[in-house]
Design a protein around this motif. Sequence first.
Motif, PDB file in Angstrom:
ATOM      1  N   TRP A  94       0.859  -1.178   0.000  1.00  0.00           N
ATOM      2  CA  TRP A  94       0.000   0.000   0.000  1.00  0.00           C
ATOM      3  C   TRP A  94       0.893   1.226   0.000  1.00  0.00           C
ATOM      4  O   TRP A  94       1.772   1.352   0.851  1.00  0.00           O
ATOM      5  CB  TRP A  94      -0.890  -0.006   1.244  1.00  0.00           C
ATOM      6  CG  TRP A  94      -1.582   1.291   1.515  1.00  0.00           C
ATOM      7  CD1 TRP A  94      -1.172   2.270   2.381  1.00  0.00           C
ATOM      8  CD2 TRP A  94      -2.796   1.754   0.949  1.00  0.00           C
ATOM      9  NE1 TRP A  94      -2.062   3.315   2.389  1.00  0.00           N
ATOM     10  CE2 TRP A  94      -3.090   3.020   1.504  1.00  0.00           C
ATOM     11  CE3 TRP A  94      -3.676   1.249   0.014  1.00  0.00           C
ATOM     12  CZ2 TRP A  94      -4.200   3.757   1.170  1.00  0.00           C
ATOM     13  CZ3 TRP A  94      -4.797   1.994  -0.320  1.00  0.00           C
ATOM     14  CH2 TRP A  94      -5.048   3.226   0.252  1.00  0.00           C
ATOM     15  N   ARG A  96       0.465   5.443  -0.438  1.00  0.00           N
ATOM     16  CA  ARG A  96      -0.432   6.585  -0.629  1.00  0.00           C
ATOM     17  C   ARG A  96      -0.013   7.459  -1.795  1.00  0.00           C
ATOM     18  O   ARG A  96      -0.843   8.061  -2.440  1.00  0.00           O
ATOM     19  CB  ARG A  96      -0.427   7.475   0.614  1.00  0.00           C
ATOM     20  CG  ARG A  96      -1.254   6.964   1.740  1.00  0.00           C
ATOM     21  CD  ARG A  96      -1.279   8.037   2.804  1.00  0.00           C
ATOM     22  NE  ARG A  96      -2.047   7.617   3.948  1.00  0.00           N
ATOM     23  CZ  ARG A  96      -2.196   8.354   5.015  1.00  0.00           C
ATOM     24  NH1 ARG A  96      -1.622   9.548   5.093  1.00  0.00           N
ATOM     25  NH2 ARG A  96      -2.917   7.926   6.022  1.00  0.00           N
ATOM     26  N   TYR A 102      -0.385  15.237  -4.899  1.00  0.00           N
ATOM     27  CA  TYR A 102      -1.782  15.554  -4.610  1.00  0.00           C
ATOM     28  C   TYR A 102      -2.003  17.056  -4.489  1.00  0.00           C
ATOM     29  O   TYR A 102      -3.016  17.575  -4.960  1.00  0.00           O
ATOM     30  CB  TYR A 102      -2.242  14.846  -3.333  1.00  0.00           C
ATOM     31  CG  TYR A 102      -2.212  13.343  -3.463  1.00  0.00           C
ATOM     32  CD1 TYR A 102      -3.157  12.681  -4.239  1.00  0.00           C
ATOM     33  CD2 TYR A 102      -1.235  12.585  -2.825  1.00  0.00           C
ATOM     34  CE1 TYR A 102      -3.126  11.307  -4.361  1.00  0.00           C
ATOM     35  CE2 TYR A 102      -1.208  11.211  -2.945  1.00  0.00           C
ATOM     36  CZ  TYR A 102      -2.154  10.575  -3.716  1.00  0.00           C
ATOM     37  OH  TYR A 102      -2.125   9.217  -3.839  1.00  0.00           O
ATOM     38  N   TYR A 115      -3.665  16.933  -0.888  1.00  0.00           N
ATOM     39  CA  TYR A 115      -3.375  15.854   0.054  1.00  0.00           C
ATOM     40  C   TYR A 115      -4.274  15.951   1.276  1.00  0.00           C
ATOM     41  O   TYR A 115      -4.866  14.959   1.705  1.00  0.00           O
ATOM     42  CB  TYR A 115      -1.902  15.881   0.466  1.00  0.00           C
ATOM     43  CG  TYR A 115      -1.521  14.693   1.301  1.00  0.00           C
ATOM     44  CD1 TYR A 115      -1.145  13.500   0.696  1.00  0.00           C
ATOM     45  CD2 TYR A 115      -1.559  14.747   2.690  1.00  0.00           C
ATOM     46  CE1 TYR A 115      -0.805  12.395   1.454  1.00  0.00           C
ATOM     47  CE2 TYR A 115      -1.221  13.648   3.449  1.00  0.00           C
ATOM     48  CZ  TYR A 115      -0.851  12.473   2.829  1.00  0.00           C
ATOM     49  OH  TYR A 115      -0.528  11.379   3.596  1.00  0.00           O
ATOM     50  N   GLU A 119      -6.741  12.961   2.369  1.00  0.00           N
ATOM     51  CA  GLU A 119      -6.177  12.153   3.455  1.00  0.00           C
ATOM     52  C   GLU A 119      -7.253  11.428   4.269  1.00  0.00           C
ATOM     53  O   GLU A 119      -7.057  10.264   4.636  1.00  0.00           O
ATOM     54  CB  GLU A 119      -5.296  13.002   4.368  1.00  0.00           C
ATOM     55  CG  GLU A 119      -4.611  12.146   5.424  1.00  0.00           C
ATOM     56  CD  GLU A 119      -3.774  12.963   6.379  1.00  0.00           C
ATOM     57  OE1 GLU A 119      -2.849  12.373   6.953  1.00  0.00           O
ATOM     58  OE2 GLU A 119      -4.034  14.170   6.551  1.00  0.00           O
ATOM     59  N   TYR A 121      -9.835  10.011   3.269  1.00  0.00           N
ATOM     60  CA  TYR A 121     -10.218   8.810   2.518  1.00  0.00           C
ATOM     61  C   TYR A 121      -9.128   7.741   2.597  1.00  0.00           C
ATOM     62  O   TYR A 121      -9.427   6.545   2.631  1.00  0.00           O
ATOM     63  CB  TYR A 121     -10.552   9.170   1.069  1.00  0.00           C
ATOM     64  CG  TYR A 121     -11.713  10.122   1.013  1.00  0.00           C
ATOM     65  CD1 TYR A 121     -13.018   9.647   1.163  1.00  0.00           C
ATOM     66  CD2 TYR A 121     -11.516  11.486   0.854  1.00  0.00           C
ATOM     67  CE1 TYR A 121     -14.096  10.519   1.148  1.00  0.00           C
ATOM     68  CE2 TYR A 121     -12.585  12.367   0.831  1.00  0.00           C
ATOM     69  CZ  TYR A 121     -13.870  11.876   0.988  1.00  0.00           C
ATOM     70  OH  TYR A 121     -14.932  12.731   0.978  1.00  0.00           O
ATOM     71  N   PHE A 122      -7.870   8.168   2.631  1.00  0.00           N
ATOM     72  CA  PHE A 122      -6.787   7.212   2.868  1.00  0.00           C
ATOM     73  C   PHE A 122      -6.993   6.541   4.220  1.00  0.00           C
ATOM     74  O   PHE A 122      -6.935   5.321   4.344  1.00  0.00           O
ATOM     75  CB  PHE A 122      -5.417   7.897   2.860  1.00  0.00           C
ATOM     76  CG  PHE A 122      -4.922   8.309   1.514  1.00  0.00           C
ATOM     77  CD1 PHE A 122      -5.052   7.480   0.415  1.00  0.00           C
ATOM     78  CD2 PHE A 122      -4.294   9.529   1.348  1.00  0.00           C
ATOM     79  CE1 PHE A 122      -4.575   7.858  -0.825  1.00  0.00           C
ATOM     80  CE2 PHE A 122      -3.811   9.913   0.118  1.00  0.00           C
ATOM     81  CZ  PHE A 122      -3.954   9.075  -0.969  1.00  0.00           C
ATOM     82  N   ARG A 123      -7.221   7.356   5.240  1.00  0.00           N
ATOM     83  CA  ARG A 123      -7.386   6.815   6.596  1.00  0.00           C
ATOM     84  C   ARG A 123      -8.575   5.857   6.670  1.00  0.00           C
ATOM     85  O   ARG A 123      -8.524   4.864   7.385  1.00  0.00           O
ATOM     86  CB  ARG A 123      -7.536   7.937   7.599  1.00  0.00           C
ATOM     87  CG  ARG A 123      -6.271   8.759   7.717  1.00  0.00           C
ATOM     88  CD  ARG A 123      -6.281   9.593   8.987  1.00  0.00           C
ATOM     89  NE  ARG A 123      -5.132  10.459   9.036  1.00  0.00           N
ATOM     90  CZ  ARG A 123      -3.901  10.081   9.336  1.00  0.00           C
ATOM     91  NH1 ARG A 123      -3.654   8.827   9.589  1.00  0.00           N
ATOM     92  NH2 ARG A 123      -2.910  10.944   9.369  1.00  0.00           N
ATOM     93  N   GLU A 126      -7.411   2.500   5.505  1.00  0.00           N
ATOM     94  CA  GLU A 126      -6.306   1.882   6.237  1.00  0.00           C
ATOM     95  C   GLU A 126      -6.771   1.332   7.572  1.00  0.00           C
ATOM     96  O   GLU A 126      -7.679   1.850   8.200  1.00  0.00           O
ATOM     97  CB  GLU A 126      -5.211   2.924   6.495  1.00  0.00           C
ATOM     98  CG  GLU A 126      -4.585   3.451   5.239  1.00  0.00           C
ATOM     99  CD  GLU A 126      -3.745   4.693   5.468  1.00  0.00           C
ATOM    100  OE1 GLU A 126      -3.712   5.216   6.605  1.00  0.00           O
ATOM    101  OE2 GLU A 126      -3.136   5.163   4.491  1.00  0.00           O
ATOM    102  N   TYR A 138       2.307   6.583   8.335  1.00  0.00           N
ATOM    103  CA  TYR A 138       2.532   7.842   7.651  1.00  0.00           C
ATOM    104  C   TYR A 138       2.715   8.999   8.613  1.00  0.00           C
ATOM    105  O   TYR A 138       2.782  10.132   8.208  1.00  0.00           O
ATOM    106  CB  TYR A 138       1.372   8.131   6.686  1.00  0.00           C
ATOM    107  CG  TYR A 138       1.288   7.079   5.623  1.00  0.00           C
ATOM    108  CD1 TYR A 138       2.167   7.076   4.551  1.00  0.00           C
ATOM    109  CD2 TYR A 138       0.371   6.052   5.715  1.00  0.00           C
ATOM    110  CE1 TYR A 138       2.128   6.106   3.596  1.00  0.00           C
ATOM    111  CE2 TYR A 138       0.317   5.072   4.745  1.00  0.00           C
ATOM    112  CZ  TYR A 138       1.193   5.098   3.691  1.00  0.00           C
ATOM    113  OH  TYR A 138       1.152   4.122   2.731  1.00  0.00           O
TER     114      TYR A 138
END
Length: 141
Positions: A94, A96, A102, A115, A119, A121-123, A126, A138
């Motif tokens: 994975w 990011r 971004y 970013y 972010e 949506y990344f979290r 994860e 991160y």
Amino acid sequence: MREYDYVVVGAGSAGCVLAARLSEDPAVRVAVVESGGRDRRPEIRIPAAFPKLFKTSYDWNFSTAEQHGLGGRELYWPRGHVVGGCSSVNAMMWVRGHRDDYDAWGDAAGDAWSYDGIEPYFRRAERWTGGGEGRSVYGTR
């Protein structure tokens, strides 16, 4: 014949997330179409074994066009041909991406693509396991 409100083509990461989000509404019927097979090979779940999936029925077996910077050579480009798509043949990695990329997209397309805008949506995607309350690989949340 069944009728669907949405047909999602491809059961890779993006297709599966899209289908899951659309189907959160119980009134919506979603079909997912995938040309590859089920993800039953043990190599999909063993990170070090992922190269054994290359150039099999689990892989589209693509190559790039000739690359000038590589003396005209083509590169093999593994792409998942399986439920889970490329995420099933990528050794469970994975990444990011870099904040600067971004932020440049955010400058061009609006702050939602920066970013900081994506972010959360990344979290959401994860899951952190291990020590350190409020930490991720991160940095501090």
